[in-house]
Design a protein around this motif. Sequence first.
Motif, short mmCIF file in Angstrom:
data_model
loop_
_atom_site.label_atom_id
_atom_site.label_comp_id
_atom_site.label_asym_id
_atom_site.label_seq_id
_atom_site.Cartn_x
_atom_site.Cartn_y
_atom_site.Cartn_z
N THR A 7 47.80 24.15 45.90
CA THR A 7 47.67 24.35 47.35
C THR A 7 47.69 25.83 47.70
OG1 THR A 7 48.83 22.25 47.71
CG2 THR A 7 48.64 23.74 49.60
N TYR A 8 48.55 26.57 47.04
CA TYR A 8 48.67 28.02 47.23
C TYR A 8 47.34 28.71 46.91
CZ TYR A 8 49.84 32.62 45.07
OH TYR A 8 49.87 33.92 44.66
N ILE A 9 46.72 28.38 45.76
CA ILE A 9 45.44 28.97 45.38
C ILE A 9 44.35 28.56 46.37
CG2 ILE A 9 43.64 29.02 43.61
CD1 ILE A 9 46.20 30.49 42.80
N ALA A 10 44.34 27.28 46.76
CA ALA A 10 43.32 26.78 47.69
C ALA A 10 43.37 27.51 49.02
CB ALA A 10 43.52 25.28 47.89
N VAL A 11 44.57 27.74 49.54
CA VAL A 11 44.73 28.43 50.83
C VAL A 11 44.23 29.87 50.74
CG1 VAL A 11 46.45 29.35 52.45
CG2 VAL A 11 46.60 26.99 51.68
N LEU A 12 44.54 30.56 49.64
CA LEU A 12 44.11 31.95 49.48
C LEU A 12 42.59 32.07 49.45
CD1 LEU A 12 46.62 33.32 46.79
CD2 LEU A 12 46.66 33.70 49.26
N ILE A 13 41.94 31.21 48.66
CA ILE A 13 40.48 31.29 48.55
C ILE A 13 39.81 30.85 49.84
CG2 ILE A 13 38.47 30.39 47.29
CD1 ILE A 13 40.20 30.28 44.79
N PHE A 14 40.40 29.87 50.53
CA PHE A 14 39.84 29.43 51.81
C PHE A 14 39.95 30.55 52.86
CE2 PHE A 14 40.22 27.16 55.95
CZ PHE A 14 38.93 26.66 55.98
N LEU A 15 41.05 31.30 52.83
CA LEU A 15 41.21 32.43 53.75
C LEU A 15 40.11 33.47 53.50
CD1 LEU A 15 42.78 34.05 55.88
CD2 LEU A 15 44.26 34.89 54.04
N ALA A 16 39.86 33.76 52.22
CA ALA A 16 38.79 34.70 51.87
C ALA A 16 37.44 34.18 52.37
CB ALA A 16 38.75 34.92 50.36
N ALA A 17 37.21 32.88 52.21
CA ALA A 17 35.94 32.28 52.63
C ALA A 17 35.75 32.39 54.14
CB ALA A 17 35.90 30.81 52.19
N ILE A 18 36.80 32.14 54.90
CA ILE A 18 36.73 32.22 56.36
C ILE A 18 36.36 33.63 56.81
CG2 ILE A 18 38.15 32.20 58.46
CD1 ILE A 18 37.30 29.44 57.61
N LEU A 19 36.97 34.65 56.19
CA LEU A 19 36.70 36.04 56.58
C LEU A 19 35.25 36.43 56.28
CD1 LEU A 19 40.04 37.69 55.40
CD2 LEU A 19 39.30 37.29 57.76
N VAL A 20 34.76 36.03 55.11
CA VAL A 20 33.37 36.33 54.75
C VAL A 20 32.42 35.59 55.68
CG1 VAL A 20 31.62 36.11 52.95
CG2 VAL A 20 33.93 36.84 52.35
N TRP A 21 32.75 34.35 56.00
CA TRP A 21 31.92 33.55 56.93
C TRP A 21 31.87 34.19 58.30
CZ3 TRP A 21 32.83 30.96 61.52
CH2 TRP A 21 31.85 30.04 61.92
N LEU A 22 33.01 34.67 58.79
CA LEU A 22 33.07 35.31 60.11
C LEU A 22 32.20 36.56 60.15
CD1 LEU A 22 36.86 34.97 61.02
CD2 LEU A 22 34.93 33.87 62.17
N GLN A 23 32.22 37.34 59.06
CA GLN A 23 31.39 38.54 59.03
C GLN A 23 29.91 38.20 59.12
OE1 GLN A 23 30.88 40.53 55.27
NE2 GLN A 23 30.76 42.56 56.22
N LYS A 24 29.50 37.16 58.39
CA LYS A 24 28.07 36.80 58.35
C LYS A 24 27.59 36.20 59.66
CE LYS A 24 24.66 34.02 55.83
NZ LYS A 24 23.67 35.09 55.79
N TYR A 25 28.38 35.30 60.24
CA TYR A 25 27.88 34.53 61.38
C TYR A 25 28.24 35.11 62.74
CZ TYR A 25 26.29 31.11 58.03
OH TYR A 25 25.61 30.51 56.98
N THR A 26 29.23 36.00 62.79
CA THR A 26 29.50 36.65 64.07
C THR A 26 28.74 37.96 64.18
OG1 THR A 26 31.43 37.88 63.25
CG2 THR A 26 31.82 35.67 64.14
N LYS A 27 28.44 38.58 62.97
CA LYS A 27 27.75 39.87 62.93
C LYS A 27 28.47 40.92 63.78
CE LYS A 27 23.11 38.12 61.87
NZ LYS A 27 23.53 36.77 61.48
N ALA A 28 29.78 40.82 63.86
CA ALA A 28 30.58 41.75 64.66
C ALA A 28 30.59 43.14 64.02
CB ALA A 28 32.01 41.23 64.80
N LYS A 29 30.42 44.17 64.85
CA LYS A 29 30.46 45.55 64.36
C LYS A 29 31.82 45.89 63.76
CE LYS A 29 26.36 47.20 65.40
NZ LYS A 29 25.47 47.74 64.34
N PHE A 30 32.84 45.17 64.18
CA PHE A 30 34.21 45.38 63.68
C PHE A 30 34.25 45.37 62.16
CE2 PHE A 30 38.09 43.20 62.19
CZ PHE A 30 39.03 44.15 62.53
#
Length: 387
Positions: A7-30
């Motif tokens: 569960t610990y490993i799954a949460v860490l990799i899912f967190l990484a996935a969410i951040l990469v997804w946000l960068q791609k689909y929001t295209k935020a300059k941030f």
Amino acid sequence: MITNGFTYIAVLIFLAAILVWLQKYTKAKFFDFVPPIVLLYLLTMIFCTCKVWDLDATKPAYSALKNNILYAMIFLMLLRCDIRKILKLGPKMLGGFFAASFSIGLGFIITYALMHTALGAEAWKALGALCGSWMGGSGNMIAVQAAFDIGEADMAYALVVDSIDYSIWVMFLLWAINLAPKFNKWVKADTRVLDEVSKRLEEDAKANDKAITFIDIIFLLGLSLVISAVGQNFGTAVNGFAPWLDKATWTVLFVTVSGLVCAVTPIGKMAGTQELSNVMLYSVVALLASRASFLELTDAPIWIAAGFMILAIHGIIMVILAKIFKLDMFTCGVASLANIGGSASAPILAGAYSGSLVPVGVLMALMGYVIGTGGGILVANIMSMFV
């Protein structure tokens, strides 16, 4: 509180996935200023501080994965470093890159010589890991950490400096683009060679643009894991009769040589190396940051100040060298960020100058992967003389 290792490993990799997804689909300059990997450092450390998982209960899962994935990741990253392509950058741009590497290393040495009392007697190890990152990338940082067996608490300082100081430096270099015409005139730089090299590299990139296939991914995954396993066995065996380097250092050397050799074979042309190595990089970074709590960062302001001193020394030396050797602003800025930011940010800065210059930023960043680990280890050993 999470106590199950999976569960610990799954949460860490899912967190990484969410951040990469946000960068791609929001295209935020941030995300241009604070990349997902930097946010991953910070958010995972916040979760650790808040005790989202039990450090003792999840340690077996952490120990089983971190180094095994790390060595596979280093191998995959180096598959992209075809020395023949890097040499196409030409002497002036290669000189600019190595000038940036040298000035960064010198910045670390001078800063530690002046601040070692405040930073602590063992700080040279964590600073060496940070130097590995600032000469190459996050993968090099973690490789140096493995070579010196640096604890997670000490590495937390390096991660904080890498996050905060790096972000400010990226913003500064992006702002400095506006000064390029005046800077180039002041140093009397000639950009015609740069334009020609950029055109050749762009043509090469278009010619080698292949689609990723299942066969590529499964082969690269299997090969990288085997290299990781063989490398660790090699490190253990060689350390037995050559103890002047420890097991981790021998392993890193084996993996590095394997990657550089395979890079000039058909394996180096296989699609998917960047994507697969990035999956491993984000996984390892999340694992590393998951063992570091902000509660342990009592001396963080001193470390952040040391980071800015390193960048100031680096910047001053680069301006002096630019004046002497007539290096243009693009070469200086991208060489600096290819070292300090790696492949995540050097192409962004290169593209901010011109879209046709992106391949130059990519190749410079790849050079950092080659020298980052060795450079970090060398600078760390020099810093240790001041203790």
